[in-house]
Design a protein around this motif. Structure first.
Motif, PDB file in Angstrom:
ATOM      1  N   VAL A 214     -75.021 -29.608 -16.998  1.00 43.26           N
ATOM      2  CA  VAL A 214     -74.369 -29.884 -15.709  1.00 43.26           C
ATOM      3  C   VAL A 214     -75.400 -30.398 -14.705  1.00 43.26           C
ATOM      4  O   VAL A 214     -75.130 -31.317 -13.928  1.00 43.26           O
ATOM      5  CB  VAL A 214     -73.646 -28.625 -15.188  1.00 43.26           C
ATOM      6  CG1 VAL A 214     -72.993 -28.904 -13.849  1.00 43.26           C
ATOM      7  CG2 VAL A 214     -72.607 -28.173 -16.191  1.00 43.26           C
ATOM      8  N   THR A 218     -75.436 -34.081 -12.911  1.00 44.76           N
ATOM      9  CA  THR A 218     -75.527 -34.120 -11.453  1.00 44.76           C
ATOM     10  C   THR A 218     -76.671 -35.028 -11.006  1.00 44.76           C
ATOM     11  O   THR A 218     -76.508 -35.878 -10.127  1.00 44.76           O
ATOM     12  CB  THR A 218     -75.735 -32.700 -10.904  1.00 44.76           C
ATOM     13  OG1 THR A 218     -74.770 -31.845 -11.498  1.00 44.76           O
ATOM     14  CG2 THR A 218     -75.594 -32.662  -9.407  1.00 44.76           C
ATOM     15  N   TYR A 244     -71.917 -32.090  -4.346  1.00 43.56           N
ATOM     16  CA  TYR A 244     -73.245 -32.091  -4.963  1.00 43.56           C
ATOM     17  C   TYR A 244     -73.795 -30.673  -5.000  1.00 43.56           C
ATOM     18  O   TYR A 244     -74.321 -30.221  -6.011  1.00 43.56           O
ATOM     19  CB  TYR A 244     -74.223 -33.004  -4.213  1.00 43.56           C
ATOM     20  CG  TYR A 244     -75.634 -32.783  -4.705  1.00 43.56           C
ATOM     21  CD1 TYR A 244     -76.073 -33.389  -5.874  1.00 43.56           C
ATOM     22  CD2 TYR A 244     -76.484 -31.886  -4.064  1.00 43.56           C
ATOM     23  CE1 TYR A 244     -77.330 -33.133  -6.373  1.00 43.56           C
ATOM     24  CE2 TYR A 244     -77.741 -31.629  -4.560  1.00 43.56           C
ATOM     25  CZ  TYR A 244     -78.163 -32.251  -5.703  1.00 43.56           C
ATOM     26  OH  TYR A 244     -79.398 -31.974  -6.226  1.00 43.56           O
ATOM     27  N   HIS A 246     -72.221 -27.862  -4.979  1.00 50.08           N
ATOM     28  CA  HIS A 246     -71.532 -27.066  -6.003  1.00 50.08           C
ATOM     29  C   HIS A 246     -72.095 -27.356  -7.385  1.00 50.08           C
ATOM     30  O   HIS A 246     -72.394 -26.453  -8.154  1.00 50.08           O
ATOM     31  CB  HIS A 246     -70.030 -27.389  -6.003  1.00 50.08           C
ATOM     32  CG  HIS A 246     -69.242 -26.642  -4.973  1.00 50.08           C
ATOM     33  ND1 HIS A 246     -69.060 -25.294  -5.039  1.00 50.08           N
ATOM     34  CD2 HIS A 246     -68.616 -27.057  -3.852  1.00 50.08           C
ATOM     35  CE1 HIS A 246     -68.331 -24.896  -3.995  1.00 50.08           C
ATOM     36  NE2 HIS A 246     -68.051 -25.958  -3.262  1.00 50.08           N
ATOM     37  N   MET A 247     -72.209 -28.633  -7.689  1.00 49.77           N
ATOM     38  CA  MET A 247     -72.652 -28.998  -9.043  1.00 49.77           C
ATOM     39  C   MET A 247     -74.105 -28.595  -9.256  1.00 49.77           C
ATOM     40  O   MET A 247     -74.484 -28.135 -10.338  1.00 49.77           O
ATOM     41  CB  MET A 247     -72.452 -30.492  -9.278  1.00 49.77           C
ATOM     42  CG  MET A 247     -70.980 -30.852  -9.384  1.00 49.77           C
ATOM     43  SD  MET A 247     -70.689 -32.626  -9.489  1.00 49.77           S
ATOM     44  CE  MET A 247     -71.159 -32.961 -11.171  1.00 49.77           C
TER      45      MET A 247
ATOM     46  N   GLY B  47     -69.061 -31.836 -16.016  1.00 48.45           N
ATOM     47  CA  GLY B  47     -69.493 -32.100 -14.642  1.00 48.45           C
ATOM     48  C   GLY B  47     -68.762 -33.311 -14.084  1.00 48.45           C
ATOM     49  O   GLY B  47     -68.281 -33.298 -12.948  1.00 48.45           O
ATOM     50  N   ALA B  51     -66.018 -33.534 -10.939  1.00 45.38           N
ATOM     51  CA  ALA B  51     -66.092 -34.453  -9.802  1.00 45.38           C
ATOM     52  C   ALA B  51     -64.806 -35.274  -9.720  1.00 45.38           C
ATOM     53  O   ALA B  51     -64.233 -35.470  -8.638  1.00 45.38           O
ATOM     54  CB  ALA B  51     -67.305 -35.366  -9.946  1.00 45.38           C
TER      55      ALA B  51
END
Lengths: 540, 235
Positions: A214, A218, A244, A246-247, B47, B51
């Motif tokens: 993840v 990102t 951003y 959060h990730m 991910g 998004a």
């Protein structure tokens, strides 16, 4: 490389002396040493950055560094320490070296992949070093958007690529460990007989495999935004910078467990050995590692209480963060209970371990302060937070790392270090650490924000203490380094099991171990940490 | 690491790596390893899907209009092509199981061919978007984008301005399909490596893990597309 009976077996250090025999090795022990060397270099770079900006912070006005240099230094310190020291230290060095030895395997499941992980780590490191040499990066280690993706005038692309690449090294090492621990255990070594170090590595590996990708995607999105001008996190194009965050924290909060869980594993080993007792509540300590890994995935929002995150989400994140405290507290209580009526021996690794318990306790409890939403609003982005995570990461993880390094040093190199100087180093580091970071709790509580270069004069005494403490700690680290390195030249031979510890690595492998680890077939018939077992007290 | 000299209590088969105790242990380990690799792949794409979800909820209009400009027919063709390549890789595994070297090579070649068709179609689609100046950051043009969206809108809908977040739709479109394509390119490299191994006779009915694991990987890449197609074209 035949190990037939006519020639005496070479140990892993003497089996080949060429540079090539090291750089193309698939032996997990040599790969562990490669990590050790690389990581020590990165640690020294990160520490140098810290020394410089600590010097600057001693006084309230700017007299050593320019603003911009200061920003670049603390960013570099963060990136190097987090991604190139804390995350890979224990898994890369001690995990690689000891996971196969502790479970009675000849190697990890995928030795070539293991070597590839080291090269990937080095490639990531080179990109990051290139960013530093090219002038550094000033976003802070968190790469917050849109500053990092649009506005920052520094080497975000190089450093981001470095961290991105290094992530794959974590993923592949984690994958390797999970498979190794599942499939390569010696006969009789059931899950409930595993050393707790293995449980900790296993839990860490799960987070590595599930969390790191993840972060990878990102960072890739940030790079796409910066290089190509795609709008993912850019508010001008409708993007959400909080997404951003959060990730990023979806990985980077579990990442603190990637950093600390292996340390927990080390502590369990050292504590059992130098208390001559089985770890109290073994099962609870084992499963609490898994519990931390599982719950740790659902607490990331506590980094974002002051962002535009929904207050209800914040409430849930706050409660979940308290929940993580439970398995952590289980560990602390059980370790303390292990000491009770144990035959405690204050050797150097044990001093580090006891230091760990005390400092980690402070770090953990202040974590609960920060998990409380109302208090967090006051303390957010202050020195309180800085002190909190340094108590966990340096007081916790670095102490555990040094404990493990001292504990297994004789097994890795077959040499005993000077016990007196090792203890002196441990004590100085402990006090130096407290002098450095305790004042920061107070400065932070009084409201001093982090990442400031020039600050109000009322905070100067705390910063001054901090800087003095940091130099004290630096002296301790130098003593530690000199003690360990000089033992390689002047140290006495350690013998197979100098601490009379339990565990396959101490009782079945020589010091340093043979290339293929074991010369006799292994069959395990006892629990972990059986310090009543007569066999460990016999000299081989 | 010569296997012949390993005079231990168990016999090593020629393709057993010597740090494993048995062939079964080796097979199970590699299989677990490949599944863990899949797990991290899912999180990697996860991910992106996260998004995607956030922005689609924020900007439903942009998504509807953006998807409206896609060529559903070409997307459909590509979906069928990829499903076909999944079938051909299954047949390659089947050939391996029956010790059929020519079969492995034949079906791998077909898989690669279908993959190339996919890329050809994808190139046309990317090219069209480039011409319509729909690539955020590189050649985005508001006026041109609005024109394209108006052209593709249903007849009874009148669109006067670009919906908010439209660039996010295209950014995610390119990142998601681009990441998918990157995985296919990596797959191409792996497939060629495995074909060379197969041509040299490295596999037999008992030992063909590379073929089987490549099959798993290729299916995974297909499944990602199966999700991408409805999410990006059909919403």
């Amino acid at each position: 490389m035949n190990d037939n009976n006519t020639t005496p077996p070479l140990n892993y250090l003497t089996n080949g002396h060429t540079v090539k025999s090291w750089l193309l090795t698939v032996d997990h022990k040599r790969i562990g040493i490669l990590y050790l060397i690389a990581m020590t270099c990165f640690f020294l770079i990160g520490a140098t950055a810290a020394t410089l900006f600590r010097l600057e912070l001693a006084t309230h006005n700017a007299n050593v560094l320019a603003n911009d240099t200061y920003n670049r230094l603390f960013t570099m310190h963060g990136i190097i320490m987090v991604f190139f020291f804390l995350i890979p230290a224990v898994p890369g060095v001690l995990g690689n070296f000891f996971v196969p030895l502790m479970i009675g395997a000849k190697d990890v499941a995928f030795p070539r992949l293991n070597l590839a992980s080291w090269y990937i780590y080095m490639a990531g490191g080179l990109f990051t070093l290139a960013a530093i040499i090219g002038g550094g990066i000033d976003t802070g280690w968190t790469f917050y958007t849109p500053y990092s993706s649009v506005y920052a005038d520094s080497h975000v692309i190089l450093a981001g690529t470095g961290v991105f690449i290094t992530g794959f090294s974590s993923i592949l090492t984690g994958l390797n460990f999970i498979v190794t621990i599942h499939k390569m255990r010696a006969p009789g070594l059931t899950w409930m007989r595993l050393p707790l170090f293995i449980w900790a590595q296993y839990s860490t590996a799960i987070i590595n495999v599930l969390g790191t990708p993840v972060l990878a995607i990102t960072l890739l999105l940030v790079l796409a935004e910066r290089v190509l001008g795609f709008g993912i996190f850019d508010p001008q194009k409708g993007g959400d910078p909080v997404l951003y965050q959060h990730m990023f924290w979806f990985y980077s909060h579990p990442a603190v467990y990637i950093m600390i869980l292996p340390g927990f594993g080390v502590v369990s080993e050292v504590l059992a050995c130098f208390s001559r007792k089985r770890i109290y509540g073994y099962e609870f300590v084992a499963f609490s590692s898994l519990a931390i890994a599982a719950i740790g995935f659902f607490v990331w929002g506590h980094h974002m209480f002051t962002s535009s995150q929904s207050p209800y989400a914040g409430l849930i994140f706050s409660i979940l963060t308290y929940l993580v405290g439970i398995p952590t507290a289980i560990k602390i209580f059980n370790w303390t209970a292990t000491l009770y009526k144990g035959s405690v021996q204050l050797s150097a690794p044990m001093l580090y371990t006891l230091g760990f318990i005390g400092l980690f306790l402070v770090g953990g409890l202040t974590g609960l302060f920060l998990a409380t939403k109302a208090i967090n609003v006051h303390l957010h982005d202050t020195y309180f937070v800085v002190a909190h995570f340094h108590y966990v990461m340096v007081g916790g993880m670095m102490m555990a790392w040094l404990a493990g390094l001292h504990f297994w040093w004789p097994k890795m190199f077959g040499k005993l270090y000077n016990e007196f100087w090792a203890r002196v180093g441990a004590v100085i580091i402990f006090f130096g650490f407290n002098f450095t970071f305790f004042p920061q709790f107070i400065a932070g509580y009084m409201g001093m924000p982090r990442r400031y270069h020039v600050y109000d004069i009322e905070y100067q005494p705390f910063q001054m203490l901090s800087t003095a403490g940091a130099f004290f700690m630096g002296i301790g680290l130098i003593i530690c380094l000199v003690t360990l390195v000089s033992s390689l030249i002047t140290g006495k031979a350690s013998g197979k099991n100098p601490w009379k510890a339990t565990g396959l690595e101490w009782n079945y492998a020589s010091s340093p171990p043979d290339t293929h680890n074991f010369t006799v077939p292994i069959k395990v018939d006892v629990e972990a940490y059986d310090y009543t077992d007569e066999r460990i007290y016999q000299d081989a | 690491m010569s296997h012949a000299a390993a005079s231990t209590d168990h016999e090593h088969k020629p393709y057993q790596q010597h740090h494993f105790e048995s062939m079964e242990q080796q097979t199970q380990s590699t299989l677990l390893g490949i599944w863990l690799f899949m797990a991290q792949e899912i999180l990697f794409f996860g991910g992106l899907f996260a998004a995607y979800t956030v922005y689609r909820i924020l900007y439903p209009q942009a998504w509807a209009m953006g998807a409206g400009t896609q060529n559903v027919f070409l997307g459909m063709v590509n979906t069928i092509v990829l499903i076909g390549s999944s079938l051909s890789i299954v047949l390659a595994v089947h050939s391996a199981r029956h010790n059929d070297k020519k079969g492995i090579l034949k079906w791998f070649a077909l898989t690669l061919l279908l993959g190339l068709v996919f890329f050809g179609v994808k190139a046309i689609e990317y090219g069209t978007k480039w011409d319509h100046q729909l690539v955020p950051g590189l050649n985005w043009d508001d006026g041109h984008a609005l024109h394209t969206i108006q052209e593709h809108a249903p007849k009874n809908v009148e669109i006067n301005e670009l919906p908010k977040g439209i660039q996010l739709y295209y950014s995610l479109y390119f990142v998601m399909t681009g990441m998918h394509a990157l995985h296919m390119i990596i797959g191409f490299g792996l497939a060629i490596w495995i074909m060379i191994k197969a041509a040299r006779g490295r596999f037999n009915a008992e030992y063909y893990p590379h073929v089987e694991y490549f099959g798993l990987y290729w299916h995974f890449v297909d499944i990602v597309w199966i999700f991408l197609f409805p999410l990006l074209y059909l919403v």
